[in-house]
Each structure stands twice: as structure tokens, then as C-alpha cells.
Write an enzyme that holds these catalytic residues in place. Structure first.
Site, mmCIF file in Angstrom:
data_model
loop_
_atom_site.group_PDB
_atom_site.id
_atom_site.type_symbol
_atom_site.label_atom_id
_atom_site.label_comp_id
_atom_site.label_asym_id
_atom_site.label_seq_id
_atom_site.Cartn_x
_atom_site.Cartn_y
_atom_site.Cartn_z
ATOM 1 N N LYS A 186 54.900 44.780 52.493
ATOM 2 C CA LYS A 186 55.420 46.153 52.543
ATOM 3 C C LYS A 186 55.275 46.680 53.972
ATOM 4 O O LYS A 186 54.226 46.495 54.601
ATOM 5 C CB LYS A 186 54.670 47.049 51.548
ATOM 6 N N HIS A 244 47.090 43.302 44.825
ATOM 7 C CA HIS A 244 47.663 44.366 45.655
ATOM 8 C C HIS A 244 46.582 45.330 46.182
ATOM 9 O O HIS A 244 46.564 45.684 47.354
ATOM 10 C CB HIS A 244 48.679 45.196 44.861
HETATM 11 C C1 BG6 Z 1 53.678 43.746 40.257
HETATM 12 C C2 BG6 Z 1 52.917 44.072 39.006
HETATM 13 O O1 BG6 Z 1 53.020 42.777 41.013
HETATM 14 O O2 BG6 Z 1 53.832 44.922 41.041
HETATM 15 C C3 BG6 Z 1 53.603 45.179 38.216
HETATM 16 O O3 BG6 Z 1 52.857 42.908 38.211
HETATM 17 C C4 BG6 Z 1 53.917 46.364 39.101
HETATM 18 O O4 BG6 Z 1 52.812 45.584 37.115
HETATM 19 C C5 BG6 Z 1 54.576 45.927 40.394
HETATM 20 O O5 BG6 Z 1 54.756 47.231 38.381
HETATM 21 C C6 BG6 Z 1 54.713 47.085 41.359
HETATM 22 O O6 BG6 Z 1 55.414 46.695 42.504
HETATM 23 P P1 BG6 Z 1 56.027 47.792 43.462
HETATM 24 O O7 BG6 Z 1 56.525 47.034 44.621
HETATM 25 O O8 BG6 Z 1 57.108 48.465 42.676
HETATM 26 O O9 BG6 Z 1 54.928 48.743 43.796
#
Ligand code: BG6
Length: 481
Positions: A186, A244
Site C-alpha cells: 500500500k 497486515h
Molecule cells: C484481506 C483479509 O487480507 O484483507 C480480508 O483476508 C480483508 O478479511 C482484506 O477484508 C482487506 O483488504 P483491504 O486492502 O481492502 O484493506
């Protein structure tokens, strides 16, 4: 420009392929980034042929008129291989299909296997890739032509993650393995290094002498949706905290890398995760809260007695000289009041020294890094309100990506796919990083299992989780912002 390649997506009819991979591939194609000759192969159970598969994907994508035109062109390069992950037939047919592409190009083209399935399929798929020698590429035993991209979560605890890693490295060389955590790609997360180390004014205060605490909020309005099969039994701790959120913590707490080389960057990230103090099994009530949103058990593919968490709040410490003693309060949840991912650095309040009787705000300087949406950074400072009497308030100094640059940057999956194609592993996990993060997470999982006091709490939809999440921070005399 990339030389000819084929990307085989396992789990091609799943949520990830539809919502992230195909849109990213289509955008890259539109920008002319995929090179002259490439093939995309969807591998999944359903009995599609090439046409019905591309139609199926097209129907899910909600394309604009202009995108649809590009899709019609792009989809000519998309193929389908129907196969059950547990049976050899599909893989054998894939051998022939890939050989056909090599023949058409007149060379051994790069093969990228993308594992976008629920993680419990990984071992089976890897076994068959190896057994059928698909993993070796057409130049047999050549690690030049084959790459593997594999999505998080890698395993479900430390032991299974280590087993998976052993299997991976018995089939592929490290330089062929791309362990995906799209948060690393990101724009706002990548900017953390530039923001912290290119601006001389932050480094001197970025430590436990000036920082009171750090808050990280990861919130999604949506619930589990169609992903019940994957999510039930996995839970949010494994789904986003293990990966994350660990990367967000590491972007705040990392030391300056020696260089921007792949390994130096991965080393500073790994060092932070290694330094996160483990929550021992008997401490889970003190440092963790888990919750489940109302109605979760009635969602599609969810067990009616499910104990899977859709919310987690943690208090943790990063035991480095820089951050020793600074609490990190981290919360992540689904069915929250809004979509937001945000890091707040709350600085020690010193206003009262001189201005005590003039209305020092309860919280003074806060640096907020908005990962998404409205990507940007803001700094809250204390100011004198314009009036005759001396009275203080807070104001925000803001930077918005959209306003400044007219864009919020490349989508994370576009960036990752380009990096896989070019072989740049900087934004992919190294296995020691994952082992440390699993060590931390596995202790919590074990603590939850053993400790009935730490039971899962229900929370209402569109709230910030169970009340215990507020207590976690309020007992320290602080508040979620
Ligand atoms: C994924 C998760 O890795 O990331 C999901 O498995 C989540 O649960 C998603 O919704 C969120 O990604 P972003 O990029 O939309 O924040």
C-alpha cells in the site's frame, strides 16, 4: 517490458481472484504493463470452459463501458483449467496446456503459480505441483522460469507455518517464493519509511522519550460476506492481525534500514516483529480482547455455534531501546461503524507545564497516518483560540494524497503483481518475519483456548467492538481516539 509469461491462478473463482487479482491484471493490461505475450489460466473446481469462465468473471466485475471494451480484448488471453485440488487429472491437463503455450511462443516461458485458495489447500496443491513437475517449468529443474505467489495466512499457527515453509523450500528456491501480504504494497505503508527517515524533524522525537503510546485501528464496515467457508475457524487474529497489522506495527517501530536493498528492508521489518513481547498464555485476559458481531452465527457457511472472532483488541509492547515501555493499542474488527485503517502516534502531553489553567486539551499532539480511505497524514497541534483571553484548543495540519498528487497511488495488488513479474521480493514476507509473528499469535491462540476468562464477547453491529476493548485502554488512563 516483461518477457512472455503464464500466470496460473489456483482458486480462480474465489473472492480474492475476483475482487483483487482480475481487476489488478485488467488495469495493468490497460496501462500496457503486462508485455506483449502472456496467458492467464484460472484453475478451479467448477466445470467451466474458457468462454464460460471469462463470462463468469466478467459478470462479477461490474465493469464500466470503457473497461468492458478492454476486458473483451484482455479476456482472449484468459484460459480455464477445471480441476479438483486433490486429484491429479487437472494438474496433468495443465501440464499439456502450459506445454502448448511454450510451443506457441517457441521458448520456455515464465510460469507463475498464484495460490489464491483457502490456506488448507496449499499443501495439496504444492504436492501436486511437485509430483507433476509443473514446479520445474519446461526447462526441467530450472528455477529460472517458475515462481510461486502464495497468499496469507501461511498456516494456522507456528507449527503449521513452519511445516508449510519446509514444504515450500523443498520444492522452490527462496528467490522463487513470493509470500504475499498486500498491506506491504500500500502506498501509505511504503511512505512510512520516507516520512520517518527523510524528514529530519521526526526522527529525534520518534521514541519513548516523546511518544506516550501508539494506537492502530483497522476497521471494516462489511461482515464476513461470502467468505464464511474461509473465515470460520480462521478468525480475525489470523486473518489480519498476524500479517497486515504486524506490518503496520513494524512500519511505526522499525529502525532506519542500512539501504533500500531488498534484504536490508526485510531485516528491519523482521527485527521489529521479533521484538514484540509475547503475551503469555496466562496473560491473555490482561492484554487481549476478542469479540464476535451479533448475527455472525447466522451468516452463510458459519457454524451455528461458531467461536470464531471477528474483532480483536491487543495491548502490546515492542521491546527495542526506541520503544521500550510504549504501549501499542491495536484493534481490528468487522461490522464496525466505518471503513478506516489508521495509525496514531500520541505524544506525551506537556501543555500543562505552562498553560495548566488555560484549558489544556486532554490529548495534545497526535500524528495520524491514514492508511485508507482518504489516504493522508495529519498532525494535531495545540493552538491559542483567537480571542482576547488566553484559551487553548487543537487544530489539524493535514496532507492528503488525493489533493497533493491527484491520486492515491497504485493499487496494492497491481504493485505486487508487477513485483512478482520483475522478481522484486522487497515487499514480500521473509520466512523469519512470519515465524516471529506466528510465535506471538500462537501464544495468544493457546491462551484463548486454555483460559475461559478470555471468552469471546458479543458486540452490536456498527459499534467499536465489545466494551472490554474500551476497558483495555481505559484502565491505563487512555482512550481510543
Ligand atoms: C484481506 C483479509 O487480507 O484483507 C480480508 O483476508 C480483508 O478479511 C482484506 O477484508 C482487506 O483488504 P483491504 O486492502 O481492502 O484493506
Amino acid at each position: 517490458m516483461f518477457s512472455p509469461f503464464v500466470m496460473i491462478i489456483f482458486g480462480a473463482t474465489g473472492d480474492l481472484a475476483i475482487n483483487k487479482l482480475f481487476p489488478a491484471l485488467l488495469s495493468l493490461y490497460k496501462q500496457g504493463n503486462l508485455g506483449k505475450k502472456f496467458y492467464i489460466v484460472g484453475f478451479a473446481r467448477r466445470p467451466f470452459d474458457d468462454n464460460s469462465f471469462t463470462e463468469f468473471i466478467e459478470n462479477q466485475l461490474n465493469l464500466s463501458k470503457e473497461e468492458n471494451k478492454i476486458w473483451q480484448d484482455f479476456s482472449k488471453k484468459v484460459y480455464y483449467q477445471s480441476g479438483t485440488f486433490e486429484k491429479e487429472n487437472g494438474y496433468k491437463d495443465l501440464v499439456d496446456m502450459l506445454a502448448g503455450f511454450d510451443k506457441e511462443v517457441g521458448a520456455c516461458i515464465t510460469r507463475i503459480f498464484y495460490l489464491a485458495t483457502p490456506p488448507d489447500n496449499y499443501n495439496t496443491i504444492l504436492d501436486f505441483l511437485s509430483k507433476t513437475k509443473l514446479s520445474e517449468g519446461c526447462g526441467q529443474k530450472s528455477d529460472k522460469w517458475t515462481k510461486l505467489a502464495i497468499e496469507k495466512p501461511f498456516g494456522k499457527d507456528l507449527e503449521s507455518a513452519q511445516d508449510l515453509d519446509k514444504k515450500l523450500s523443498s520444492i522452490f528456491a527462496e528467490k522463487q517464493i513470493f509470500r504475499v501480504d498486500h498491506y506491504l504494497a500500500k502506498e501509505t505503508v511504503q511512505n512510512m519509511v520516507a516520512f520517518r527517515f527523510a524528514n529530519g524533524i521526526f526522527e529525534p522525537v520518534w521514541n519513548n522519550k516523546y511518544i506516550d503510546h501508539v494506537q492502530i485501528t483497522w476497521a471494516e464496515k462489511k461482515g464476513v460476506g461470502n467468505r464464511g467457508k474461509f473465515f470460520d475457524g480462521v478468525g480475525l487474529l489470523r486473518d489480519v492481525m498476524q500479517n497486515h497489522l504486524m506490518q503496520l506495527i513494524s512500519s511505526v517501530a522499525m529502525e532506519q534500514p542500512k539501504s533500500f536493498s531488498r534484504e536490508d528492508m526485510r531485516t528491519v521489518r523482521a527485527d521489529v516483529i521479533k521484538s514484540i513481547r509475547c503475551v503469555e498464555e496466562d496473560e491473555v485476559c490482561k492484554f487481549t480482547v476478542r469479540g464476535q458481531y451479533a448475527g455472525f452465527r447466522n451468516e452463510k457457511d458459519i457454524d451455528s455455534a461458531s467461536k470464531t472472532e471477528t474483532f480483536v483488541a491487543l495491548k502490546l509492547f515492542v521491546d527495542t531501546p526506541r520503544f521500550k515501555g510504549v504501549p501499542f493499542y491495536v484493534r481490528a474488527g468487522k461490522k464496525m461503524p466505518k471503513d478506516v485503517v489508521e495509525i496514531s502516534i500520541v505524544f506525551i502531553q506537556t501543555c500543562h507545564i505552562l498553560f495548566k489553567e488555560f484549558g489544556c486539551p486532554e490529548i495534545g499532539n497526535v500524528l495520524t497516518i491514514r492508511i485508507q480511505p482518504d489516504e493522508g497524514i495529519s498532525l494535531r497541534v495545540i493552538a491559542k483560540k483567537p480571542s482576547g483571553k488566553l484559551s487553548l484548543g487543537t487544530v489539524n495540519m493535514k496532507f492528503s494524497y488525493q489533493e497533493e498528487f491527484g491520486t492515491k497511488g497504485k493499487d496494492a495488488y497491481q504493485k505486487l503483481l508487477l513485483d512478482v513479474l520483475s522478481g522484486d521480493q522487497m515487499l514480500f514476507n521473509r520466512s523469519d518475519e512470519l515465524a516471529s509473528s506466528w510465535t506471538f499469535i500462537t501464544k495468544i491462540l493457546k491462551g484463548w483456548e486454555k483460559n475461559s476468562e478470555s471468552r469471546i464477547r458479543n458486540y452490536e453491529l456498527e459499534t467499536w467492538g465489545p466494551k472490554e476493548a474500551n476497558e483495555l485502554i481505559e484502565k491505563d488512563g487512555r482512550k481510543w481516539l
